[in-house]
Scaffold this motif. Structure first.
Motif, PDB file in Angstrom:
ATOM      1  N   ARG A 139       0.840  -1.189   0.000  1.00 46.82           N
ATOM      2  CA  ARG A 139       0.000   0.000   0.000  1.00 46.82           C
ATOM      3  C   ARG A 139       0.881   1.248   0.000  1.00 46.82           C
ATOM      4  O   ARG A 139       2.105   1.172   0.104  1.00 46.82           O
ATOM      5  CB  ARG A 139      -0.972   0.023   1.169  1.00 46.82           C
ATOM      6  N   ALA A 140       0.247   2.409  -0.131  1.00 49.35           N
ATOM      7  CA  ALA A 140       0.988   3.667  -0.161  1.00 49.35           C
ATOM      8  C   ALA A 140       1.508   4.018   1.225  1.00 49.35           C
ATOM      9  O   ALA A 140       0.905   3.673   2.246  1.00 49.35           O
ATOM     10  CB  ALA A 140       0.094   4.779  -0.685  1.00 49.35           C
ATOM     11  N   ALA A 141       2.623   4.753   1.238  1.00 48.54           N
ATOM     12  CA  ALA A 141       3.208   5.193   2.507  1.00 48.54           C
ATOM     13  C   ALA A 141       2.528   6.443   3.042  1.00 48.54           C
ATOM     14  O   ALA A 141       2.711   6.788   4.210  1.00 48.54           O
ATOM     15  CB  ALA A 141       4.705   5.444   2.337  1.00 48.54           C
ATOM     16  N   TRP A 142       1.743   7.149   2.210  1.00 47.88           N
ATOM     17  CA  TRP A 142       1.000   8.298   2.715  1.00 47.88           C
ATOM     18  C   TRP A 142      -0.271   7.817   3.382  1.00 47.88           C
ATOM     19  O   TRP A 142      -0.710   6.686   3.204  1.00 47.88           O
ATOM     20  CB  TRP A 142       0.703   9.315   1.609  1.00 47.88           C
ATOM     21  N   TYR A 143      -0.867   8.695   4.167  1.00 49.83           N
ATOM     22  CA  TYR A 143      -2.013   8.269   4.985  1.00 49.83           C
ATOM     23  C   TYR A 143      -3.045   9.378   5.051  1.00 49.83           C
ATOM     24  O   TYR A 143      -2.715  10.558   5.147  1.00 49.83           O
ATOM     25  CB  TYR A 143      -1.556   7.908   6.405  1.00 49.83           C
ATOM     26  N   GLY A 144      -4.311   8.982   5.002  1.00 47.66           N
ATOM     27  CA  GLY A 144      -5.380   9.957   5.095  1.00 47.66           C
ATOM     28  C   GLY A 144      -5.818  10.450   3.729  1.00 47.66           C
ATOM     29  O   GLY A 144      -5.220  10.145   2.699  1.00 47.66           O
ATOM     30  N   GLY A 145      -6.880  11.248   3.727  1.00 49.19           N
ATOM     31  CA  GLY A 145      -7.417  11.760   2.479  1.00 49.19           C
ATOM     32  C   GLY A 145      -6.714  13.016   2.020  1.00 49.19           C
ATOM     33  O   GLY A 145      -5.698  13.435   2.576  1.00 49.19           O
ATOM     34  N   GLY A 146      -7.265  13.634   0.989  1.00 44.40           N
ATOM     35  CA  GLY A 146      -6.680  14.860   0.476  1.00 44.40           C
ATOM     36  C   GLY A 146      -5.538  14.606  -0.474  1.00 44.40           C
ATOM     37  O   GLY A 146      -5.269  13.465  -0.884  1.00 44.40           O
ATOM     38  N   ASN A 147      -4.849  15.673  -0.812  1.00 39.26           N
ATOM     39  CA  ASN A 147      -3.771  15.599  -1.793  1.00 39.26           C
ATOM     40  C   ASN A 147      -2.385  15.513  -1.177  1.00 39.26           C
ATOM     41  O   ASN A 147      -1.388  15.558  -1.887  1.00 39.26           O
ATOM     42  CB  ASN A 147      -3.828  16.826  -2.717  1.00 39.26           C
ATOM     43  N   ASP A 148      -2.310  15.420   0.135  1.00 41.78           N
ATOM     44  CA  ASP A 148      -1.019  15.349   0.805  1.00 41.78           C
ATOM     45  C   ASP A 148      -0.462  13.931   0.660  1.00 41.78           C
ATOM     46  O   ASP A 148      -0.946  12.986   1.287  1.00 41.78           O
ATOM     47  CB  ASP A 148      -1.172  15.705   2.281  1.00 41.78           C
ATOM     48  N   LYS A 149       0.552  13.760  -0.182  1.00 40.99           N
ATOM     49  CA  LYS A 149       1.142  12.449  -0.444  1.00 40.99           C
ATOM     50  C   LYS A 149       2.488  12.270   0.246  1.00 40.99           C
ATOM     51  O   LYS A 149       3.253  11.371  -0.112  1.00 40.99           O
ATOM     52  CB  LYS A 149       1.322  12.243  -1.957  1.00 40.99           C
ATOM     53  N   ARG A 150       2.763  13.092   1.248  1.00 40.06           N
ATOM     54  CA  ARG A 150       4.023  12.924   1.973  1.00 40.06           C
ATOM     55  C   ARG A 150       3.977  11.632   2.790  1.00 40.06           C
ATOM     56  O   ARG A 150       2.937  11.298   3.372  1.00 40.06           O
ATOM     57  CB  ARG A 150       4.267  14.118   2.897  1.00 40.06           C
ATOM     58  N   PRO A 151       5.078  10.889   2.829  1.00 35.51           N
ATOM     59  CA  PRO A 151       5.097   9.633   3.584  1.00 35.51           C
ATOM     60  C   PRO A 151       4.774   9.841   5.059  1.00 35.51           C
ATOM     61  O   PRO A 151       5.275  10.779   5.684  1.00 35.51           O
ATOM     62  CB  PRO A 151       6.534   9.124   3.398  1.00 35.51           C
ATOM     63  N   ARG A 152       3.930   8.975   5.588  1.00 35.92           N
ATOM     64  CA  ARG A 152       3.602   8.976   7.022  1.00 35.92           C
ATOM     65  C   ARG A 152       3.678   7.528   7.496  1.00 35.92           C
ATOM     66  O   ARG A 152       2.683   6.899   7.839  1.00 35.92           O
ATOM     67  CB  ARG A 152       2.226   9.584   7.244  1.00 35.92           C
ATOM     68  N   VAL A 153       4.893   6.999   7.461  1.00 37.91           N
ATOM     69  CA  VAL A 153       5.117   5.579   7.713  1.00 37.91           C
ATOM     70  C   VAL A 153       4.583   5.157   9.068  1.00 37.91           C
ATOM     71  O   VAL A 153       3.898   4.129   9.205  1.00 37.91           O
ATOM     72  CB  VAL A 153       6.614   5.245   7.583  1.00 37.91           C
ATOM     73  N   ASN A 154       4.874   5.916  10.111  1.00 41.25           N
ATOM     74  CA  ASN A 154       4.438   5.523  11.451  1.00 41.25           C
ATOM     75  C   ASN A 154       2.923   5.431  11.552  1.00 41.25           C
ATOM     76  O   ASN A 154       2.381   4.506  12.185  1.00 41.25           O
ATOM     77  CB  ASN A 154       4.974   6.508  12.494  1.00 41.25           C
ATOM     78  N   ASP A 155       2.219   6.360  10.908  1.00 44.93           N
ATOM     79  CA  ASP A 155       0.755   6.326  10.939  1.00 44.93           C
ATOM     80  C   ASP A 155       0.217   5.098  10.212  1.00 44.93           C
ATOM     81  O   ASP A 155      -0.738   4.459  10.662  1.00 44.93           O
ATOM     82  CB  ASP A 155       0.183   7.589  10.290  1.00 44.93           C
ATOM     83  N   VAL A 156       0.833   4.769   9.080  1.00 40.76           N
ATOM     84  CA  VAL A 156       0.376   3.601   8.324  1.00 40.76           C
ATOM     85  C   VAL A 156       0.628   2.314   9.095  1.00 40.76           C
ATOM     86  O   VAL A 156      -0.250   1.446   9.201  1.00 40.76           O
ATOM     87  CB  VAL A 156       1.065   3.539   6.948  1.00 40.76           C
ATOM     88  N   VAL A 157       1.815   2.187   9.666  1.00 41.81           N
ATOM     89  CA  VAL A 157       2.145   0.981  10.439  1.00 41.81           C
ATOM     90  C   VAL A 157       1.186   0.835  11.615  1.00 41.81           C
ATOM     91  O   VAL A 157       0.683  -0.255  11.907  1.00 41.81           O
ATOM     92  CB  VAL A 157       3.610   1.025  10.912  1.00 41.81           C
TER      93      VAL A 157
END
Length: 312
Positions: A207-225
């Protein structure tokens, strides 16, 4: 008709003497090869006794038949089945009865036999001669796509043969998130359903490393894990699985890639309670399936993050 279908074949289908000529035999076997090696499985009746019939060198097995059997084994498309009749079949007619019994225990897409073997079962639509397959409803219903409701029940039904027999399952979807029960909670139930398998498949989730909706595609690895781990751990422990999870900077399309078949999934495994919500799954060609698998192979490119969840 499922995108991956399971068939039974009586041994005579591979025997030159079942046909008017060796050439006719070869033509029918070539037609079967194109289907079985891309979208089919062959049931190995009586816990492998069916396969052992081909060890009889006295029967004139066609060269194309021997080649097809070898490729089916190499691709692990010969799948086991329990015995249903009290004695081992000695004739093609008896093998057909064994196949019918197996079909009654766990439905097949169809049973393929020779003209002579199929003739006594003319009233049974499950049995068809290899020379008349075009007239069999279950053969004519084959399709590279399937239309289904976006529910767990329909997903599991469409994937029945895949979940029972695939040796690797790669789930690819940028939005996989078990905490979103409205969309992806049911994916964990698909993993849990693998608990009945004695030989567990290799499982990957991408899956993608970004998290949440919207156009913010910055990685949020800790949130995804944090979102993935609890539900995946629970499913893995229940089913006795080990899973590898890969996070990528970006993913666009959604797939299920297995060693037996690749499927393009427009909505991934997201389910909905909305009425009349449908999706169309499409079977990938082998080259496309392999290309997608390479795209997400860490040997070819590095993911943003990866971790393992062990349930055993």
């Amino acid at each position: 008709m499922a995108l991956l279908a399971e068939y039974a074949l009586t041994p005579g289908v591979f025997d030159i003497t079942s046909y008017s000529s060796e050439e006719v035999c070869g033509l029918h076997l070539q037609a079967l090869k194109e289907v079985l090696l891309h979208e089919g499985l062959v049931r190995n009746l009586r816990r492998g006794e069916w396969a052992r019939t081909f060890e009889d060198s006295a029967r004139p097995w066609h060269g194309r038949g021997k080649e097809l059997l070898k490729k089916l084994w190499t691709q692990q498309r010969v799948v086991p089945a329990d015995s249903v009749r009290p004695t081992t079949p000695n004739t093609d007619g008896e093998w057909c009865l064994e196949a019918l019994g197996s079909h009654a225990a766990l439905p097949l897409a169809g049973i393929i036999a020779t003209d002579a073997t199929a003739a006594p079962h003319a009233a049974n639509s499950s049995v068809c001669s290899v020379s008349r397959l075009a007239s069999a409803p279950w053969w004519a219903a084959r399709s590279p796509s399937v239309r289904l409701g976006r529910t767990l029940v329909e997903y599991q039904s469409a994937l029945d043969a895949v979940l029972r027999h695939a040796n690797s399952l790669i789930f690819i979807d940028p939005f996989i998130d078990p905490t979103d029960h409205h969309q992806y909670g049911d994916l964990m139930q698909i993993l849990v359903s693998l608990q009945s398998r004695s030989l567990k498949p290799r499982i990957e989730i991408h899956r993608a490393a970004w998290y949440g909706g919207g156009n913010d595609k910055r990685p949020r690895v800790n949130d995804v894990v944090a979102a993935l781990t609890p539900a995946i751990e629970t499913a893995a422990k229940t089913a006795g699985l080990s899973l590898e999870v890969f996070l990528w900077n970006d993913i666009h399309d959604r797939y299920l890639i297995t060693d037996l078949i690749g499927i393009s999934l427009p909505y991934g495994f997201g389910t909905t309670r909305a009425p009349n919500a449908f999706t169309t799954w499409t079977r990938l060609g082998r080259d496309d399936r392999d290309s997608v698998q390479r795209e997400f192979d860490p040997a070819y490119r590095q993911p943003r993050h990866r971790f393992t969840v062990r349930g055993t």
